[in-house]
Scaffold this motif. Structure first.
Motif, mmCIF file in Angstrom:
data_model
loop_
_atom_site.group_PDB
_atom_site.id
_atom_site.type_symbol
_atom_site.label_atom_id
_atom_site.label_comp_id
_atom_site.label_asym_id
_atom_site.label_seq_id
_atom_site.Cartn_x
_atom_site.Cartn_y
_atom_site.Cartn_z
ATOM 1 N N ARG A 44 -12.084 2.436 -8.205
ATOM 2 C CA ARG A 44 -11.195 3.597 -8.439
ATOM 3 C C ARG A 44 -11.523 4.236 -9.793
ATOM 4 O O ARG A 44 -12.210 3.617 -10.618
ATOM 5 C CB ARG A 44 -9.745 3.129 -8.415
ATOM 6 N N ARG A 84 0.079 7.718 -2.742
ATOM 7 C CA ARG A 84 0.609 8.804 -1.896
ATOM 8 C C ARG A 84 2.073 9.078 -2.210
ATOM 9 O O ARG A 84 2.518 10.216 -2.234
ATOM 10 C CB ARG A 84 0.443 8.440 -0.410
ATOM 11 N N ASP A 116 0.838 -1.211 0.000
ATOM 12 C CA ASP A 116 0.000 0.000 0.000
ATOM 13 C C ASP A 116 0.871 1.258 0.000
ATOM 14 O O ASP A 116 1.983 1.252 0.535
ATOM 15 C CB ASP A 116 -0.924 -0.026 1.232
ATOM 16 N N GLY A 117 0.329 2.310 -0.578
ATOM 17 C CA GLY A 117 0.987 3.620 -0.515
ATOM 18 C C GLY A 117 1.562 4.116 -1.831
ATOM 19 O O GLY A 117 2.232 5.160 -1.857
HETATM 20 MG MG MG Z 1 -4.055 2.388 -0.624
#
Ligand code: MG
Ligand code: IPE
Ligand code: IPE
Length: 249
Positions: free
Chosen positions: A72, A25, A21-22
């Motif tokens: 998404r 960002r 995850d990430g």
């Molecule tokens: Mg995520």
């Protein structure tokens, strides 16, 4: 920090699962679009797979696309599917050469045709390899998997192939997309989020959970070794008390 030399190779987890995850960002912090982060995330997959091979992990399961990720923006979903096809296409030779078995869990049939074909070719090509199993969780969610398993069991019982009393832990496990894969001992989630997001709910019943703030594109070999060291510092009691565990050693 040299974490690798501190790892006890005898107690390395056999199966590590990772919620990668990430990516979004990571990219946005640098003023790029989210897909830029997904592209860089592929390099972390390469690194982590090599690190897993170094310490003799047998199964590495990576959460790459959840059933919820279809929600998404279309552009991101398309980008992720294209990235999946191109990555498998580019990497399969190298993975095959290094004896990796590529497998998939999740609703693979529900993926776009190009992804399905590329994946199935990679599964077929590497199925007789004997090295680490790289298990891609694609179009996966634990609730989907458990619902499917429940339906299969109900059908078998209704048809008289299985007696109700024969429905136990083992039978349920054998109906999941992870049938024959041992449960992960260690589950890692990157990016600081403290949740499971519908991943392997049945299989992580006794997994050790490890959360790190590191964003997936920054997660490298040493980060995996650090997570394994944390795992090795824990006492896994499985409902017993410390004294019982110590006596068994
Ligand atoms: Mg995520
Ligand atoms: C994980 O990174 C990759 C997928 C879910 C496909 P994210 O895309 O979720 O990145 P963040 O969490 O938004 O930063
Ligand atoms: C979980 O990450 C799914 C994958 C890593 C593929 P998400 O970014 O989709 O999870 P939430 O939405 O933050 O729970």
């Amino acid at each position: 920090m040299d974490f690798l030399s501190k790892i006890n190779k005898d107690t390395t987890p056999e199966h590590i699962a990772i919620i990668m995850d990430g990516n979004g960002r990571w990219a946005q912090k640098q003023g790029h679009d989210r897909l830029f982060g997904h592209n860089f995330g592929v390099e972390s997959v390469r690194e982590v797979l090599k690190a897993a091979q170094t310490v003799n992990v047998k199964y590495l399961t990576l959460y790459a696309f959840s059933t919820e990720n279809w929600n998404r923006p279309q552009e991101e979903v398309d980008g992720l599917m294209n990235l999946l096809v191109s990555t498998i296409g580019n990497e399969v030779d190298e993975l095959d050469k290094s004896n990796v078995v590529i497998r998939g869990i999740g609703n693979i049939e529900g993926l776009p045709a190009t992804c399905k074909e590329e994946l199935k070719a990679a599964f077929e090509r590497t199925k007789s390899n004997t090295g680490v199993h790289l298990i891609l969780a694609l179009n996966y969610s634990a609730r989907w998997e458990l619902t499917e398993a429940s339906k299969k069991i109900a059908q078998e019982v209704a048809q008289g192939n299985i007696q109700l009393d024969a429905v136990n832990d083992e039978l349920v496990s054998s109906m999941l997309t992870t049938a024959e894969i041992p449960d992960p001992e260690l589950l890692i989630r990157t990016s600081g989020e403290l949740r499971i997001s519908n991943f392997l709910l049945w299989q992580i019943a006794y997994a050790e959970l490890y959360f790190t703030e590191v964003l997936w594109p920054d997660f490298k070999k040493e980060d995996l070794y650090e997570a394994i060291l944390h795992y090795q510092s824990r006492e896994r009691r499985f409902g017993m008390v410390s004294e019982q565990i110590e006596k068994n050693l």
